[in-house]
Structure formats: structure tokens, C-alpha cells
Design an enzyme around this catalytic site. Sequence first.
Site, PDB file in Angstrom:
ATOM      1  N   HIS A 125      -1.589  13.702  -4.145  1.00  0.00           N
ATOM      2  CA  HIS A 125      -2.412  13.865  -5.355  1.00  0.00           C
ATOM      3  C   HIS A 125      -1.479  14.189  -6.511  1.00  0.00           C
ATOM      4  O   HIS A 125      -0.699  15.128  -6.419  1.00  0.00           O
ATOM      5  CB  HIS A 125      -3.412  15.001  -5.153  1.00  0.00           C
ATOM      6  CG  HIS A 125      -4.143  15.387  -6.405  1.00  0.00           C
ATOM      7  ND1 HIS A 125      -4.842  14.466  -7.159  1.00  0.00           N
ATOM      8  CD2 HIS A 125      -4.269  16.573  -7.055  1.00  0.00           C
ATOM      9  CE1 HIS A 125      -5.382  15.082  -8.209  1.00  0.00           C
ATOM     10  NE2 HIS A 125      -5.043  16.354  -8.178  1.00  0.00           N
ATOM     11  N   HIS A 128      -1.102  14.036 -11.090  1.00  0.00           N
ATOM     12  CA  HIS A 128      -1.654  13.738 -12.413  1.00  0.00           C
ATOM     13  C   HIS A 128      -0.636  12.889 -13.169  1.00  0.00           C
ATOM     14  O   HIS A 128      -0.357  13.135 -14.337  1.00  0.00           O
ATOM     15  CB  HIS A 128      -1.938  15.029 -13.179  1.00  0.00           C
ATOM     16  CG  HIS A 128      -3.050  15.852 -12.589  1.00  0.00           C
ATOM     17  ND1 HIS A 128      -3.799  16.718 -13.347  1.00  0.00           N
ATOM     18  CD2 HIS A 128      -3.546  15.934 -11.333  1.00  0.00           C
ATOM     19  CE1 HIS A 128      -4.708  17.318 -12.572  1.00  0.00           C
ATOM     20  NE2 HIS A 128      -4.567  16.859 -11.348  1.00  0.00           N
ATOM     21  N   ASP A 132       0.580  -6.243  -3.815  1.00  0.00           N
ATOM     22  CA  ASP A 132       1.399  -5.861  -2.666  1.00  0.00           C
ATOM     23  C   ASP A 132       0.959  -4.524  -2.079  1.00  0.00           C
ATOM     24  O   ASP A 132       1.238  -4.230  -0.919  1.00  0.00           O
ATOM     25  CB  ASP A 132       2.878  -5.757  -3.070  1.00  0.00           C
ATOM     26  CG  ASP A 132       3.512  -7.133  -3.239  1.00  0.00           C
ATOM     27  OD1 ASP A 132       2.988  -8.103  -2.670  1.00  0.00           O
ATOM     28  OD2 ASP A 132       4.540  -7.227  -3.943  1.00  0.00           O
ATOM     29  N   HIS A 189     -10.132  13.153 -14.126  1.00  0.00           N
ATOM     30  CA  HIS A 189      -9.177  13.962 -13.365  1.00  0.00           C
ATOM     31  C   HIS A 189      -7.871  13.184 -13.201  1.00  0.00           C
ATOM     32  O   HIS A 189      -7.118  13.075 -14.162  1.00  0.00           O
ATOM     33  CB  HIS A 189      -9.842  14.386 -12.045  1.00  0.00           C
ATOM     34  CG  HIS A 189      -9.027  15.316 -11.224  1.00  0.00           C
ATOM     35  ND1 HIS A 189      -9.470  15.827 -10.021  1.00  0.00           N
ATOM     36  CD2 HIS A 189      -7.796  15.838 -11.403  1.00  0.00           C
ATOM     37  CE1 HIS A 189      -8.548  16.631  -9.517  1.00  0.00           C
ATOM     38  NE2 HIS A 189      -7.514  16.640 -10.339  1.00  0.00           N
ATOM     39  N   TYR A 196       6.375  -9.951   5.678  1.00  0.00           N
ATOM     40  CA  TYR A 196       7.328  -9.425   4.708  1.00  0.00           C
ATOM     41  C   TYR A 196       8.294  -8.468   5.408  1.00  0.00           C
ATOM     42  O   TYR A 196       7.898  -7.720   6.295  1.00  0.00           O
ATOM     43  CB  TYR A 196       6.565  -8.710   3.585  1.00  0.00           C
ATOM     44  CG  TYR A 196       7.452  -8.067   2.548  1.00  0.00           C
ATOM     45  CD1 TYR A 196       7.888  -8.784   1.439  1.00  0.00           C
ATOM     46  CD2 TYR A 196       7.834  -6.753   2.685  1.00  0.00           C
ATOM     47  CE1 TYR A 196       8.684  -8.203   0.486  1.00  0.00           C
ATOM     48  CE2 TYR A 196       8.637  -6.147   1.724  1.00  0.00           C
ATOM     49  CZ  TYR A 196       9.066  -6.866   0.632  1.00  0.00           C
ATOM     50  OH  TYR A 196       9.858  -6.282  -0.303  1.00  0.00           O
TER      51      TYR A 196
HETATM   52 ZN   LIG Z   1      -5.679  17.509  -9.773  1.00  0.00          ZN
END
Ligand SMILES: [Zn+2]
Length: 234
Positions: free
Chosen positions: A98, A100, A123, A174, A231
Site C-alpha cells: 500500500h 500513496h 504487461d 485515498h 516471456y
Molecule cells: Zn493509505
Amino acid sequence: MGTGYLDQLKQEAFEVNMGIVRERLVVLTWGNASSFDRTKGIFAIKPSGVSYSLLKWQDMVLVDLDGNVIDSKLRPSSDTLTHLEIYKGFSSVGGIVHTHSPWATIWAQACKSIPILGTTHSDHFNGDVPCIPYLVKDKVENAYEKETGIQIVKFFEEKKLKPIHMPGCLLSGHASFTWSETSSQAFENAIALESCASMAYHSISLNSKIKFPKYILDKHFSRKHGVNSYYGQK
Ligand SMILES: [Zn+2]
């Protein structure tokens, strides 16, 4: 289950948490990564609010799928319950990132999915990277992080999106989550997402009517993923 094994899980999570900073996907502490062992039902995640410059692999917090912290004085990331719900809901996922990161967050704040416009995106992501709607007030006030994870899983079920074909999403207002079978692949997907988000913004500003052919998307995604992939090295 020996200590050595748990140390390895912590080290894996640590490497990815440091990687997202090194790749400039994270400023301050706006991000976290985790590494999951499905056979043991335990994941290692960044501790909450600890500065990356002070972070050691030993600080990674082990959590089980009931949300119990295993043998740590540190509290896990405040986003732990989002990771937990994704692991519970997506049976193929073994690592979550996660961040930002700015370009992906720009699309999330605009509440727009990142459109598929070329082969770089193809891809990694088999179509538009979806932007999931705002959570409703009640869910934000009561169990924000848990509900965020539940909403991601529910959205993918409703849209019949396979988490391994679409290894990431945006959350309106977010930022982004990416995942994969391993945390290092989830990390790669986070880098790819940020790059594709920037490229999509600029491509659209040059030509708002791009129609990227589906057969090129299909070709690029399938040569890297799935049973007929060819690939890389055998
Ligand atoms: Zn966050």
C-alpha cells in the site's frame, strides 16, 4: 514452526517496505507492505508509525488471520486489517503493498480508474486499474480499515475481476493497493502502477480519444501470465 522461518517472513516484508521508500513510492510513513505465508496463516507487516530510517527487519510485526499479534511489543500498521481482509478474500495473494505514490494517488483522488492505453500497462494489469468508490460514512466511522479490505474484495467479486489478472486497485480519495503471489511481485506491481498512472495522465493529455486495441492487451498480458506465457527464461 521454527523461529528461523518467522525471521525469514519478517525479512521478506522488511525488504519490500524498504524498497517502496527507495523507489520513492512512499514519503514520510505513507505506506506499508506485508508478506503472507498461507500455509501458516501468518503475515509480517510494518509496525505502525515507525520512521523508515529507524526500521529494522526485527521490527516487522507478525499477525495471524484473526488479527492477533504474535510475539511483538510493537503495534502493527494501522492498515493491518485491510491487508488481513485482502488475504482472507483473495486466496492466491501472498504479498500486499500500500502506498500513496503521487501519480496513482492523483487518479485515486480524481476518483478515476487508470485506463489501459498501452503495452507497459498490459504487461502487469489486464485492463483498466479500477478505482473503488468512497466508503460510506458508517463504515468509515466504525471499522474503517477492515471495511476498506472488505470493500476491495467485494468490488472484485461483483465485477468478476481476478486478483491475479488485476493485481491492484485505487481507492477513491485515498491511494493504491497492489498485491501478488509474493510480496516482491506485489512491490513490482506497485512500481508498475505508479509508472502507468503517470504515463496514462500524460498520454490522455496528448490524445483524449485513445482506443488501445484489446487484442494487443490480450497478447501482452498472456505472454507474461498464465499457462501459455512465454516471456523470460524457461
Ligand atoms: Zn493509505
